[in-house]
Design a protein around this motif. Sequence first.
Motif, PDB file in Angstrom:
ATOM      1  N   SER A  62      -6.237   3.072   9.235  1.00 15.22           N
ATOM      2  CA  SER A  62      -5.372   2.789  10.379  1.00 15.22           C
ATOM      3  C   SER A  62      -6.022   3.243  11.683  1.00 15.22           C
ATOM      4  O   SER A  62      -6.002   2.525  12.691  1.00 15.22           O
ATOM      5  N   GLN A  96      -2.782   8.517   1.026  1.00 14.98           N
ATOM      6  CA  GLN A  96      -2.316   8.550   2.417  1.00 14.98           C
ATOM      7  C   GLN A  96      -3.466   8.856   3.370  1.00 14.98           C
ATOM      8  O   GLN A  96      -3.559   8.254   4.457  1.00 14.98           O
ATOM      9  N   MET A 151      -5.390   5.719   3.868  1.00 19.95           N
ATOM     10  CA  MET A 151      -4.627   4.797   4.713  1.00 19.95           C
ATOM     11  C   MET A 151      -4.690   5.231   6.176  1.00 19.95           C
ATOM     12  O   MET A 151      -4.834   4.394   7.079  1.00 19.95           O
ATOM     13  N   ASP A 152      -4.613   6.535   6.418  1.00 20.18           N
ATOM     14  CA  ASP A 152      -4.702   7.043   7.784  1.00 20.18           C
ATOM     15  C   ASP A 152      -6.077   6.769   8.381  1.00 20.18           C
ATOM     16  O   ASP A 152      -6.198   6.411   9.567  1.00 20.18           O
ATOM     17  N   ARG A 211       0.940   4.145  -2.863  1.00 20.61           N
ATOM     18  CA  ARG A 211       0.815   5.579  -2.562  1.00 20.61           C
ATOM     19  C   ARG A 211       1.907   6.387  -3.252  1.00 20.61           C
ATOM     20  O   ARG A 211       1.631   7.393  -3.915  1.00 20.61           O
ATOM     21  N   ASP A 212       3.150   5.959  -3.106  1.00 22.61           N
ATOM     22  CA  ASP A 212       4.268   6.691  -3.698  1.00 22.61           C
ATOM     23  C   ASP A 212       4.185   6.737  -5.215  1.00 22.61           C
ATOM     24  O   ASP A 212       4.688   7.677  -5.851  1.00 22.61           O
ATOM     25  N   PRO A 265      -1.100  10.982  -4.324  1.00 21.57           N
ATOM     26  CA  PRO A 265      -0.517  10.323  -3.149  1.00 21.57           C
ATOM     27  C   PRO A 265      -1.102  10.804  -1.824  1.00 21.57           C
ATOM     28  O   PRO A 265      -1.303   9.999  -0.910  1.00 21.57           O
ATOM     29  N   GLU A 266      -1.395  12.107  -1.731  1.00 17.51           N
ATOM     30  CA  GLU A 266      -1.947  12.603  -0.467  1.00 17.51           C
ATOM     31  C   GLU A 266      -3.356  12.065  -0.197  1.00 17.51           C
ATOM     32  O   GLU A 266      -3.750  11.855   0.956  1.00 17.51           O
ATOM     33  N   ARG A 285      -3.321  -2.132   3.651  1.00 20.30           N
ATOM     34  CA  ARG A 285      -2.628  -1.589   4.826  1.00 20.30           C
ATOM     35  C   ARG A 285      -3.185  -2.179   6.117  1.00 20.30           C
ATOM     36  O   ARG A 285      -2.475  -2.286   7.113  1.00 20.30           O
ATOM     37  N   SER A 320       0.824  -1.214   0.000  1.00 16.09           N
ATOM     38  CA  SER A 320       0.000   0.000   0.000  1.00 16.09           C
ATOM     39  C   SER A 320       0.858   1.264   0.000  1.00 16.09           C
ATOM     40  O   SER A 320       0.513   2.254  -0.649  1.00 16.09           O
ATOM     41  N   SER A 321       1.983   1.226   0.704  1.00 17.85           N
ATOM     42  CA  SER A 321       2.876   2.390   0.722  1.00 17.85           C
ATOM     43  C   SER A 321       3.522   2.621  -0.638  1.00 17.85           C
ATOM     44  O   SER A 321       3.676   3.769  -1.081  1.00 17.85           O
ATOM     45  N   GLU A 380      -5.418   0.694  -0.764  1.00 23.29           N
ATOM     46  CA  GLU A 380      -5.225   1.156   0.613  1.00 23.29           C
ATOM     47  C   GLU A 380      -5.654   0.123   1.645  1.00 23.29           C
ATOM     48  O   GLU A 380      -5.061   0.033   2.718  1.00 23.29           O
TER      49      GLU A 380
END
Length: 307
Positions: free
Chosen positions: A208, A201, A204-205, A114-115, A197-198, A125, A110-111, A122
């Motif tokens: 999480s 992220q 993903m946040d 994102r990049d 990407p943002e 994650r 997932s990271s 996502e």
Amino acid sequence: MNAAALMPDLPPVRGKLTAHAPLAPLVWFKAGGAADWLFEPQDADDLADFLAALDPAVPVMALGLGSNLIVRDGGVPGVVVRLGKAFARVERLDATSLRCGGGASGILVSSTARDAGIGGLEFLRSIPGTVGGFVRMNGGAYGREVKDILVEADIVLRTGERVTLPLDALGYTYRHSELPEGAVVIAATFRGHPEAPETVQAEMDRISAAREASQPLRSKTGGSTFKNPPGEKAWALVDRAGCRGLTLGGAQVSEKHTNFLINTGDATSAEIEALGEEVRRRVKAESGVTLEWEIQRVGRAAEGDGA
């Protein structure tokens, strides 16, 4: 079949082959017996050559991060295959696709997505496992499953033959595939969609934070214990049956999320599995619903367990 009986017949390897290897340190429950043999192949050729030469009667099982697994106290017969760093690479193929090694974690996939500006992956994650396990079990969370993103998977069959299977060949249903016994997923291609990407992220946040709030992430656990029945939530059925906090020996139904079993300290795998069966019995009696295990239970009961 024990390790001593297998010793003369095992083919040579370039990787690491360990007899009577303890599996408890390698699984999230931190319980269970040893593998007759633990094989950590150096690369895909090492794995394929080994399986091709291995006696067909010897069982083979792949092990990822051990997050959704009960290893019974008598250990696992035959050979357990664990993919190491050589199988943990993730690379971008094009604007929306990643090729991921079978040993790569959901966090790494997932990271990397994102990049690369790739959205839709996502949810990986939030699954504590590796690509090989995701592909085999059609892993999913937060409304998405592997079948939604998989293009194809590279497999080493129990015979040592290497094949690439497209999505429609895997026979996916809820938390299940038709991958044959003893097959090892060494890589998969996932496809998402272009995304900033943002934005990736932020999703993903969100995932999480939701996991942190609802799941016992710092406990010795095995993730979601039971599959959600059609139209129902397993945790709600378990809660309704009065099982929140229920204990058996060192095993407990999580107070925080009732579809999680936890090892409170020194639980045996027999206790964890028996607690799960007691939960199933109580849910059946209360609601009429028969819960199906999502956690895999493998290996032999310890002598005297009667399991």
